[in-house]
Design a protein around this motif. Structure first.
Motif: not given
Ligand code: KG4
Ligand code: ZN
Length: 342
Positions: A112-115, A137-143, A146-151, A327-331
């Protein structure tokens, strides 16, 4: 850095050669769609076997198209998760072999980070930005700060947007994968013909729910069986409109609440013409800078894996040979990796 990246989390075996996490020298995607279409969806065991057959071939082709020799590679990035365990393991094993054989560093990347970062292969985007990731597999809204810094601001409470497209397509007899088929059928339909519900629109969260919408389509078909013979295009257009409307309005609410007027829309469903249109209309109305990559960069590919891959390797992060599929890895859990880098 000259990286080879690999992606095998679902039904695409992909390899790419990317320079500095920005310039794509080659991007090869071997799709298994035809094999799975017969079963109406991805069969995990078949996917793993297909990846095994394709992985060496796509790597060779990616190197050939980039005119790069194995001895020139400076690192390997591979999708570590989320995805199908057996499918992920094929890419991971190939990446480990290349890393060991060529003595070059290895890094496992979150799909997902790649996307979310694929857009950097087209143009730079200033942080922070709001990102909508919509895939199978995802419908997520993030803030994204930076790279690696996802909320995570919100996510689906049941089906993902792509899953809803695929399930509704199956209901109305369209072939797998359903998203593209619905998009095509919707083009000739009236999006206002059927008033489908807008789930969770006013619940005050940034969460999504799509499974009720699928039931609404089924209920409509049961009440109006004649729609199967004529009017499927109206149904497809109305369903697509409902999904895109909710995705756009929840995203708009996140943009308004955070005051961040930069938006990235990513993942396979970002190929949808209705979603691209409604996001564009919203962005123009509200003066929001909108970034939606070209469709080949929205769908699964390996080039997108090289963007975070290059960043992590350049900042000194290395995965070991104990790298395992997640297989499961939340950002949000990437924060732990980011702390290691600081
Ligand atoms: O990101 P992706 O290629 O793979 C995953 O990570 O899941 O997304 C695949 C999803 C599938 O559910 C597919 O039906 C959907 O994206 N999709 C679309 C379109 N193209 C692909 N959905 C709606 N409209 C499209 N044009
Ligand atoms: Zn994906």
């Amino acid at each position: 850095m000259l990286l080879l990246s690999l992606e095998s989390s679902c039904d695409e075996t992909a390899a790419a050669v990317v320079r500095d996490g920005r310039t794509v020298l080659s991007s090869v995607v071997a799709s298994q769609i035809d094999v799975h279409a017969e079963y109406g969806g991805v069969v995990p065991e078949i996917a793993s076997r297909q990846h095994l057959e394709a992985v060496s071939l796509v790597v060779e082709q990616a190197l050939r198209e980039a005119s790069v020799g194995l001895d020139e590679l400076e690192g390997v990035a591979v999708t570590q998760g989320p995805g199908l365990a057996g499918a992920l393991l094929v890419g991971i094993s190939a990446a480990k072999g290349l890393s060991l054989g060529r003595k070059i560093p290895l890094v496992g990347v979150n799909h997902i980070e790649g996307h979310l970062l694929a857009v950097f292969l087209e143009q730079p985007v200033e942080f922070p930005f709001i990102a909508l990731a919509v895939s199978g597999g995802h419908s997520h809204l993030y803030r994204v700060d930076g790279v690696g810094r996802y909320t995570t601001l919100g996510q689906t409470v049941d089906d993902a947007a792509g899953e809803a497209f695929d399930k509704v397509a199956k209901l109305i007899g369209l072939p797998y994968p359903g998203g593209v088929a619905i998009d095509r059928l919707a083009a000739s339909g009236d999006a206002n013909a059927i008033k489908f519900p807008r789930p969770l629109l006013h619940d005050g969260t940034y969460n999504f729910s799509f499974s009720g919408l699928k039931t609404a389509v089924l209920t409509h078909l049961n009440k109006h069986p004649e729609a199967r013979a004529a009017g499927l295009n109206d149904l497809a257009a109305s369903f697509q409109e409902a999904v895109c409307d909710v995705l756009t309005r929840k995203t708009a609410a996140a943009v308004a609440a955070t005051g961040i007027k930069r938006l990235v829309v990513a993942g396979g469903v970002a190929c949808n013409s209705g979603l691209r249109r409604s996001m564009r209309a919203f962005a123009d109305r509200q003066g929001v800078e909108l970034f939606i990559p070209a469709p080949p960069l929205c769908a699964d590919n390996a080039a997108m894996i090289a963007v975070p891959g290059d960043y992590y390797l350049s900042t000194g992060f290395r995965s070991g040979f104990d790298l395992d599929a997640l297989p499961v890895w939340p950002l949000d859990r990437l924060a732990a990796r980011f702390k290691e880098l600081c």
